[in-house]
Design a protein around this motif. Structure first.
Motif, PDB file in Angstrom:
ATOM      1  N   PRO A 158      10.888  -5.255  27.110  1.00  0.00           N
ATOM      2  CA  PRO A 158       9.675  -4.821  26.420  1.00  0.00           C
ATOM      3  C   PRO A 158       8.607  -4.635  27.224  1.00  0.00           C
ATOM      4  CG  PRO A 158      10.958  -7.070  25.810  1.00  0.00           C
ATOM      5  CD  PRO A 158      11.582  -6.693  27.001  1.00  0.00           C
ATOM      6  N   HIS A 160      15.477  -4.294  21.305  1.00  0.00           N
ATOM      7  CA  HIS A 160      15.063  -3.233  22.431  1.00  0.00           C
ATOM      8  C   HIS A 160      16.503  -2.692  23.143  1.00  0.00           C
ATOM      9  CE1 HIS A 160      11.210  -4.760  22.436  1.00  0.00           C
ATOM     10  NE2 HIS A 160      10.908  -3.757  23.350  1.00  0.00           N
ATOM     11  N   GLU A 192       4.142  -3.469  27.252  1.00  0.00           N
ATOM     12  CA  GLU A 192       2.776  -3.373  26.617  1.00  0.00           C
ATOM     13  C   GLU A 192       1.986  -2.146  27.054  1.00  0.00           C
ATOM     14  OE1 GLU A 192       0.778  -7.122  27.549  1.00  0.00           O
ATOM     15  OE2 GLU A 192       2.167  -8.339  26.473  1.00  0.00           O
ATOM     16  N   ASP A 200      -1.597   0.717  26.334  1.00  0.00           N
ATOM     17  CA  ASP A 200      -2.823   0.737  25.616  1.00  0.00           C
ATOM     18  C   ASP A 200      -2.683   1.832  24.601  1.00  0.00           C
ATOM     19  OD1 ASP A 200      -4.045  -1.179  27.500  1.00  0.00           O
ATOM     20  OD2 ASP A 200      -4.292   0.429  28.938  1.00  0.00           O
ATOM     21  N   THR A 213      -0.548   4.059  29.836  1.00  0.00           N
ATOM     22  CA  THR A 213      -0.909   2.991  30.831  1.00  0.00           C
ATOM     23  C   THR A 213      -0.949   3.478  32.486  1.00  0.00           C
ATOM     24  OG1 THR A 213       0.089   0.868  31.597  1.00  0.00           O
ATOM     25  CG2 THR A 213       1.628   2.549  31.374  1.00  0.00           C
ATOM     26  N   VAL A 225      -4.115  -3.288  22.320  1.00  0.00           N
ATOM     27  CA  VAL A 225      -2.921  -3.420  23.167  1.00  0.00           C
ATOM     28  C   VAL A 225      -1.716  -3.282  22.271  1.00  0.00           C
ATOM     29  CG1 VAL A 225      -1.788  -4.607  24.990  1.00  0.00           C
ATOM     30  CG2 VAL A 225      -4.267  -4.409  25.157  1.00  0.00           C
ATOM     31  N   TYR A 226      -0.931  -2.292  22.534  1.00  0.00           N
ATOM     32  CA  TYR A 226       0.469  -2.113  21.858  1.00  0.00           C
ATOM     33  C   TYR A 226       1.555  -3.039  22.562  1.00  0.00           C
ATOM     34  CZ  TYR A 226       4.931  -0.651  19.764  1.00  0.00           C
ATOM     35  OH  TYR A 226       6.039  -0.732  19.227  1.00  0.00           O
ATOM     36  N   HIS A 227       2.198  -3.987  21.646  1.00  0.00           N
ATOM     37  CA  HIS A 227       3.296  -4.895  22.050  1.00  0.00           C
ATOM     38  C   HIS A 227       4.509  -4.482  21.502  1.00  0.00           C
ATOM     39  CE1 HIS A 227       0.535  -7.980  23.890  1.00  0.00           C
ATOM     40  NE2 HIS A 227      -0.520  -7.608  22.800  1.00  0.00           N
ATOM     41  N   SER A 228       5.617  -4.098  22.173  1.00  0.00           N
ATOM     42  CA  SER A 228       6.611  -3.661  21.669  1.00  0.00           C
ATOM     43  C   SER A 228       7.745  -4.507  21.292  1.00  0.00           C
ATOM     44  CB  SER A 228       7.332  -2.621  22.680  1.00  0.00           C
ATOM     45  OG  SER A 228       7.978  -3.517  23.800  1.00  0.00           O
ATOM     46  N   ASP A 229       7.422  -5.920  21.735  1.00  0.00           N
ATOM     47  CA  ASP A 229       8.570  -6.733  21.380  1.00  0.00           C
ATOM     48  C   ASP A 229       7.833  -7.386  19.874  1.00  0.00           C
ATOM     49  OD1 ASP A 229      10.359  -8.714  21.394  1.00  0.00           O
ATOM     50  OD2 ASP A 229       9.343  -9.847  22.762  1.00  0.00           O
ATOM     51  N   ASN A 230       8.036  -6.576  18.643  1.00  0.00           N
ATOM     52  CA  ASN A 230       7.479  -6.961  17.592  1.00  0.00           C
ATOM     53  C   ASN A 230       8.631  -6.679  16.468  1.00  0.00           C
ATOM     54  OD1 ASN A 230       7.871  -4.019  17.156  1.00  0.00           O
ATOM     55  ND2 ASN A 230       5.906  -3.430  17.216  1.00  0.00           N
TER      56      ASN A 230
END
Length: 227
Positions: free
Chosen positions: A43, A180, A45, A47, A136, A53-58
């Motif tokens: 996962p 993921h 993170e 910008d 990033t 901030v984008y978090h992929s673990d969603n």
């Protein structure tokens, strides 16, 4: 001599039959597992051009394309135009943002600063509710692209700020499930190389991509019901 020849022919036929059987078994195994796990990524993170901030673990299914604004072959803007079509189809199916996300990640953050990248995203009517343009640091970008096994070469580091520097990149896109795991890959759309043609030499299969995304969403929901 004749008997030896007949024996050799029989051995050859047996080998051919075994090879054909092996191939048929491989094809059957591939059919039994329609979306095998190709890879599993960590996962991340990043910008977002929205300032968040984008978090992929969603827990959402994702279609990911690594792009850059200074695209040497026109594949990146052509692919983003197709992303807009996928965005519309996902909205019609009620999956956009809630179950599926589209990610456009620059692998050239030195030139694609946040302000320019945000302006670039506006060319495609990207809805930030489910389509994210992300960047990033150079070091972190390399870590993430290596995790996906995405290959690129930005050319001479001293020329990195110039539009004329030579860039080479693969055209693989990735579909991640909610865990993921890379479950499918597709190729970006690539325009005709002729300066006088606007036709696409390779068109991504939008229908198949949407089907893949929808399948993985359903698979995830079925898994939740079992739990």
């Amino acid at each position: 001599m004749f008997r030896a020849s007949k024996f050799a022919i029989r051995i050859t036929l047996v080998c051919v039959m075994l090879l054909m059987y092996g191939c048929s078994q491989q094809e059957k195994a591939a059919d039994d597992e329609k979306y095998p796990v190709i890879n599993k990524v960590v996962p991340f993170e990043l910008d977002s051009t929205t300032g968040d901030v984008y978090h992929s673990d969603n827990g959402k299914v994702k279609l990911i394309s690594f792009i850059l604004m200074n695209c040497p072959d026109g594949a990146c803007p052509t692919t983003m135009n197709d992303f807009a079509k996928i965005q519309n189809e996902l909205k019609e199916k009620g999956l956009f943002g809630s179950d599926v996300e589209l990610l456009a990640i620059t692998f050239d953050p030195k030139r694609d600063d946040m302000e320019r990248f945000k302006q670039y995203s506006e060319n495609f009517a990207a809805d930030p509710g489910g389509w994210h343009f992300l960047r990033t640091s150079e070091a972190r970008t390399k870590e993430i692209t290596d995790d996906f096994d995405f290959q690129y070469d930005l050319g001479d580091a001293e020329m990195a700020t110039h539009e004329s520097s030579i860039v080479i990149h693969s055209t693989t896109m990735y579909i991640l499930d909610a865990e993921h795991q890379v479950r499918a890959t597709h190729q970006m759309s690539i325009p005709d190389s002729s300066e006088h043609e606007r036709e696409v030499s390779h068109q991504m299969d939008i229908d198949q991509i949407v089907n893949d995304l929808e399948y993985l969403v359903d698979e995830g929901k079925e898994g939740e019901e079992v739990k």
